[in-house]
Scaffold this motif. Structure first.
Motif, PDB file in Angstrom:
ATOM      1  N   ASP A 104       0.824  -1.201   0.000  1.00 24.45           N
ATOM      2  CA  ASP A 104       0.000   0.000   0.000  1.00 24.45           C
ATOM      3  C   ASP A 104       0.866   1.261   0.000  1.00 24.45           C
ATOM      4  OD1 ASP A 104      -2.603   1.315   0.159  1.00 24.45           O
ATOM      5  OD2 ASP A 104      -1.997   1.863   2.192  1.00 24.45           O
ATOM      6  N   GLU A 105       1.918   1.268   0.779  1.00 21.45           N
ATOM      7  CA  GLU A 105       2.802   2.431   0.834  1.00 21.45           C
ATOM      8  C   GLU A 105       3.481   2.681  -0.514  1.00 21.45           C
ATOM      9  OE1 GLU A 105       6.899   3.459   3.092  1.00 21.45           O
ATOM     10  OE2 GLU A 105       5.216   2.876   4.389  1.00 21.45           O
ATOM     11  N   ALA A 106       3.958   1.613  -1.142  1.00 20.33           N
ATOM     12  CA  ALA A 106       4.628   1.758  -2.443  1.00 20.33           C
ATOM     13  C   ALA A 106       3.660   2.290  -3.505  1.00 20.33           C
ATOM     14  CB  ALA A 106       5.222   0.426  -2.882  1.00 20.33           C
ATOM     15  N   VAL A 107       2.465   1.729  -3.548  1.00 20.73           N
ATOM     16  CA  VAL A 107       1.484   2.154  -4.549  1.00 20.73           C
ATOM     17  C   VAL A 107       0.958   3.548  -4.220  1.00 20.73           C
ATOM     18  CG1 VAL A 107      -0.822   1.674  -5.473  1.00 20.73           C
ATOM     19  CG2 VAL A 107       0.854  -0.162  -5.269  1.00 20.73           C
ATOM     20  N   HIS A 108       0.649   3.784  -2.964  1.00 22.02           N
ATOM     21  CA  HIS A 108       0.084   5.073  -2.566  1.00 22.02           C
ATOM     22  C   HIS A 108       1.020   6.224  -2.933  1.00 22.02           C
ATOM     23  CE1 HIS A 108      -2.411   7.837  -0.344  1.00 22.02           C
ATOM     24  NE2 HIS A 108      -1.344   8.279   0.278  1.00 22.02           N
ATOM     25  N   SER A 109       2.313   6.008  -2.783  1.00 25.26           N
ATOM     26  CA  SER A 109       3.265   7.076  -3.099  1.00 25.26           C
ATOM     27  C   SER A 109       3.319   7.371  -4.595  1.00 25.26           C
ATOM     28  CB  SER A 109       4.660   6.716  -2.584  1.00 25.26           C
ATOM     29  OG  SER A 109       5.181   5.617  -3.293  1.00 25.26           O
ATOM     30  N   ALA A 110       2.809   6.471  -5.422  1.00 21.73           N
ATOM     31  CA  ALA A 110       2.825   6.664  -6.871  1.00 21.73           C
ATOM     32  C   ALA A 110       1.503   7.212  -7.417  1.00 21.73           C
ATOM     33  CB  ALA A 110       3.157   5.343  -7.564  1.00 21.73           C
ATOM     34  N   LEU A 111       0.512   7.352  -6.570  1.00 18.35           N
ATOM     35  CA  LEU A 111      -0.789   7.829  -7.024  1.00 18.35           C
ATOM     36  C   LEU A 111      -0.773   9.346  -7.208  1.00 18.35           C
ATOM     37  CD1 LEU A 111      -3.140   5.687  -4.748  1.00 18.35           C
ATOM     38  CD2 LEU A 111      -2.530   5.285  -7.147  1.00 18.35           C
ATOM     39  N   ALA A 177       8.029  -0.663  -9.116  1.00 19.41           N
ATOM     40  CA  ALA A 177       8.835  -1.881  -9.281  1.00 19.41           C
ATOM     41  C   ALA A 177       8.715  -2.853  -8.115  1.00 19.41           C
ATOM     42  CB  ALA A 177      10.302  -1.509  -9.482  1.00 19.41           C
ATOM     43  N   ALA A 178       8.591  -2.353  -6.898  1.00 21.49           N
ATOM     44  CA  ALA A 178       8.615  -3.236  -5.730  1.00 21.49           C
ATOM     45  C   ALA A 178       7.568  -2.756  -4.723  1.00 21.49           C
ATOM     46  CB  ALA A 178      10.004  -3.216  -5.097  1.00 21.49           C
ATOM     47  N   VAL A 180       5.953  -5.566  -5.603  1.00 22.71           N
ATOM     48  CA  VAL A 180       5.452  -6.361  -6.716  1.00 22.71           C
ATOM     49  C   VAL A 180       5.352  -5.411  -7.904  1.00 22.71           C
ATOM     50  CG1 VAL A 180       3.502  -7.720  -7.571  1.00 22.71           C
ATOM     51  CG2 VAL A 180       4.071  -7.807  -5.155  1.00 22.71           C
ATOM     52  N   PRO A 181       5.887  -5.775  -9.075  1.00 20.32           N
ATOM     53  CA  PRO A 181       5.720  -4.887 -10.239  1.00 20.32           C
ATOM     54  C   PRO A 181       4.234  -4.566 -10.457  1.00 20.32           C
ATOM     55  CG  PRO A 181       7.264  -6.644 -10.735  1.00 20.32           C
ATOM     56  CD  PRO A 181       6.628  -6.985  -9.400  1.00 20.32           C
ATOM     57  N   THR A 182       3.934  -3.265 -10.485  1.00 16.17           N
ATOM     58  CA  THR A 182       2.544  -2.823 -10.525  1.00 16.17           C
ATOM     59  C   THR A 182       2.428  -1.618 -11.453  1.00 16.17           C
ATOM     60  OG1 THR A 182       2.247  -3.567  -8.244  1.00 16.17           O
ATOM     61  CG2 THR A 182       0.636  -2.003  -9.087  1.00 16.17           C
ATOM     62  N   TRP A 183       1.443  -1.659 -12.318  1.00 16.61           N
ATOM     63  CA  TRP A 183       1.168  -0.563 -13.233  1.00 16.61           C
ATOM     64  C   TRP A 183       0.068   0.308 -12.650  1.00 16.61           C
ATOM     65  CZ3 TRP A 183       2.659  -5.344 -14.441  1.00 16.61           C
ATOM     66  CH2 TRP A 183       3.710  -5.478 -15.358  1.00 16.61           C
TER      67      TRP A 183
END
Length: 190
Positions: A104-111, A177-178, A180-183
């Motif tokens: 969640d932290e990795a994805v949230h920072s990319a939103l 990238a981490a 999990v690789p996520t678009w």
């Protein structure tokens, strides 16, 4: 072929929604990262999806076909873009909670920082796959985003889904990238 009836989920749809999502995400890279153990996956995934459903069903932003055979769980725009998963269910083990928070932290920072509608979960029970029901329930949220004049955002870790979403009008915004690789994908405001 007649169009399926899309309904706004109610708490009564919870068991079917959860069963469909647990079955639909059995091989999903993120869910398998979060809950890698084959034996406990159904229990932990059910707790996870139940939590997501419970947080959104009363907002009127969960759309289903056949009471949960296909489901789209959307999060309306948050004024402060806070992470929606900061109060995960206590029945998840500590190691799984740590993985959920890391993802969640990795994805949230990319939103995006600006307000958007967020498609958190889109799934169809495998027994009902191939009918384009996922596209149908997804469009319900896209209509809400368009009515608000806001973009829509989602993320996927399934490489096959990237092209499916592109064909449905989504564009890749960035890649995480981490762990999990996520678009991260979006549809601009309409």
């Amino acid at each position: 072929m007649t169009a399926p009836e899309i309904t706004t989920a109610t708490p009564a749809d919870r068991p079917r929604v959860i069963a469909s999502l647990v079955a639909a995400f059995t091989k999903d890279p993120v869910l398998r990262y979060l809950f890698p153990d084959e034996v406990t996956y159904p229990l932990h995934a059910a707790a996870f999806f139940g939590h997501l459903f419970d947080k959104r069903v009363h907002k009127g932003t969960v759309w289903t076909i056949e009471g949960g055979a296909s489901v789209a769980i959307w999060e309306p725009p948050a004024a402060d873009n806070q992470s929606p998963e900061n109060d995960l269910p206590a029945q998840l083990p500590t190691d799984a909670l740590a993985r959920v928070h890391a993802y969640d932290e990795a994805v949230h920072s990319a939103l995006p920082a600006a307000p958007f509608w967020y498609l958190g979960v889109l799934g169809t029970h495998p027994d009902k796959a191939g009918r384009r029901w996922g596209h149908a329930v997804m469009r319900a949220g896209l209509r809400r985003a368009a009515a608000d004049g806001l973009p829509a955002v989602l993320e996927t870790s399934n490489t096959a889904n990237v092209e499916l979403y592109r064909r449905a009008g989504w564009q890749v915004l960035r890649v995480v990238a981490a762990p999990v690789p996520t678009w991260i994908m979006h549809q601009p405001a309409r």
